[in-house]
Motif scaffolding. Structure first.
Motif, PDB file in Angstrom:
ATOM      1  N   ALA A   1      29.498   5.205  35.043  1.00 40.13           N
ATOM      2  CA  ALA A   1      30.293   4.509  36.051  1.00 40.13           C
ATOM      3  C   ALA A   1      31.732   4.314  35.576  1.00 40.13           C
ATOM      4  N   MET A   2      31.893   3.959  34.321  1.00 39.36           N
ATOM      5  CA  MET A   2      33.215   3.710  33.751  1.00 39.36           C
ATOM      6  C   MET A   2      34.066   4.980  33.770  1.00 39.36           C
ATOM      7  N   ILE A   3      33.502   6.078  33.278  1.00 40.11           N
ATOM      8  CA  ILE A   3      34.233   7.343  33.239  1.00 40.11           C
ATOM      9  C   ILE A   3      34.480   7.872  34.636  1.00 40.11           C
ATOM     10  N   SER A   4      33.482   7.759  35.505  1.00 43.62           N
ATOM     11  CA  SER A   4      33.566   8.296  36.864  1.00 43.62           C
ATOM     12  C   SER A   4      34.685   7.639  37.660  1.00 43.62           C
ATOM     13  N   VAL A   5      34.664   6.324  37.719  1.00 46.35           N
ATOM     14  CA  VAL A   5      35.657   5.590  38.512  1.00 46.35           C
ATOM     15  C   VAL A   5      37.053   5.739  37.918  1.00 46.35           C
ATOM     16  N   GLY A   6      37.143   5.640  36.595  1.00 48.08           N
ATOM     17  CA  GLY A   6      38.451   5.760  35.939  1.00 48.08           C
ATOM     18  C   GLY A   6      39.096   7.109  36.157  1.00 48.08           C
ATOM     19  N   ALA A   7      38.321   8.184  35.980  1.00 47.84           N
ATOM     20  CA  ALA A   7      38.868   9.530  36.137  1.00 47.84           C
ATOM     21  C   ALA A   7      39.268   9.804  37.583  1.00 47.84           C
ATOM     22  N   LEU A   8      38.452   9.348  38.533  1.00 46.93           N
ATOM     23  CA  LEU A   8      38.764   9.557  39.944  1.00 46.93           C
ATOM     24  C   LEU A   8      40.047   8.828  40.340  1.00 46.93           C
ATOM     25  N   ALA A   9      40.172   7.586  39.872  1.00 52.17           N
ATOM     26  CA  ALA A   9      41.351   6.795  40.203  1.00 52.17           C
ATOM     27  C   ALA A   9      42.620   7.396  39.607  1.00 52.17           C
TER      28      ALA A   9
END
Length: 281
Positions: free
Chosen positions: A97-105
């Protein structure tokens, strides 16, 4: 309709799309069974968002071959995700979740702040949902996809027994000296390669469907790892081919159409599983 399909098949870009679509679907299904059984299904979702961030950076840098940047970034992220997921302080789902949301943003922010395109919304939509990119592949990209896909299949076949052992009983595999950490790392790297390839097919937001639905559909009908893997591969290739054909004939978005076919296929397998003696678990 058949005449229309034959006419479309005369165009190289249609043939390229079918070849790449089938290869990506095959590769996704092979590792998808392992990820589902290890309860790490959403690693595809997390890495796809990392790939989106990589594409944003490549677009800003005006790189002609974006894969040369996106692939290393995604592979490194897969390795970090595996390491972080094994940390007792940060569980696997939290790391994803941390990597997913951060990279997308960050990816979307970079594309907006350093925009080099007159159609930013269209570029973002194509990257997220794979609306047209599969139909604009070059011969060089097709050959790269073929080579990487063959490498993925060969790796899976060569290390099938090790992947099987790590999937079902990682603790026992470690106790017998299998080197579970090494094969987990191999799985993560191969999945990263598949994610980058699949970006052109269904886009970053729908990649998880290629990984999850074939495996879950196969599990409704079969109980052994080998049978599930084989059926998952056949199911995935058929759904991708049918989705691409429907998309070309009906003019619908490629990624969404393929995922819709996967969903319908899963529903059919679920019903057949119930009728034939209950859902496999």
């Amino acid at each position: 309709m058949l005449d229309k399909l034959v006419m479309y098949m005369q165009y190289p870009f249609v043939r390229y799309a079918l070849i790449v679509g089938i290869l990506i679907a095959l590769c996704s299904s092979l590792l998808g069974v392992t990820l589902v059984l290890k309860r790490f299904s959403y690693i595809g979702d997390g890495l796809s968002h990392v790939a989106f961030g990589g594409i944003a950076i490549a677009s800003v840098l005006n790189l002609t071959n974006q894969m040369m940047l996106v692939l290393p970034i995604t592979v490194i992220s897969a390795i970090l995700l595996l390491r972080t997921g094994q940390d007792t302080k940060i569980k696997g789902d939290a790391a994803i979740a941390m990597i997913s949301v951060g990279a997308l943003a960050f990816g979307y922010l970079i594309m907006n702040v350093f925009s080099t395109s007159s159609n930013l919304s269209g570029d973002v939509c194509s990257t997220l949902f794979g609306s047209t990119s599969i139909l604009t592949l070059t011969k060089k990209e097709v050959w790269l996809c073929i080579i990487l896909s063959i490498a993925v299949v060969i790796i899976f076949i060569l290390f099938y027994n090790k992947i099987f052992a790590v999937t079902f009983d990682e603790s026992f595999a470690k106790a017998t000296g299998t080197g579970a950490d090494k094969y987990n790392l191999l799985i993560a790297i191969v999945i990263a390669v598949i994610i980058v390839l699949a970006m052109n097919l269904v886009g970053s937001l729908l990649i998880s469907a290629l990984v999850i639905f074939p495996a879950l559909s196969a599990m409704r009908l079969f109980g052994s790892f080998k049978a599930v893997t084989i059926f998952s591969a056949v199911f995935s290739v058929l759904c991708a081919s049918l989705g691409l054909i429907i998309s070309i004939l009906a003019g619908t978005p490629v990624g969404s159409t393929i995922v819709a076919v996967d969903v319908v296929g899963f529903g059919i397998c679920y019903v057949v599983g119930l009728i034939s003696g209950g859902v496999r678990r």
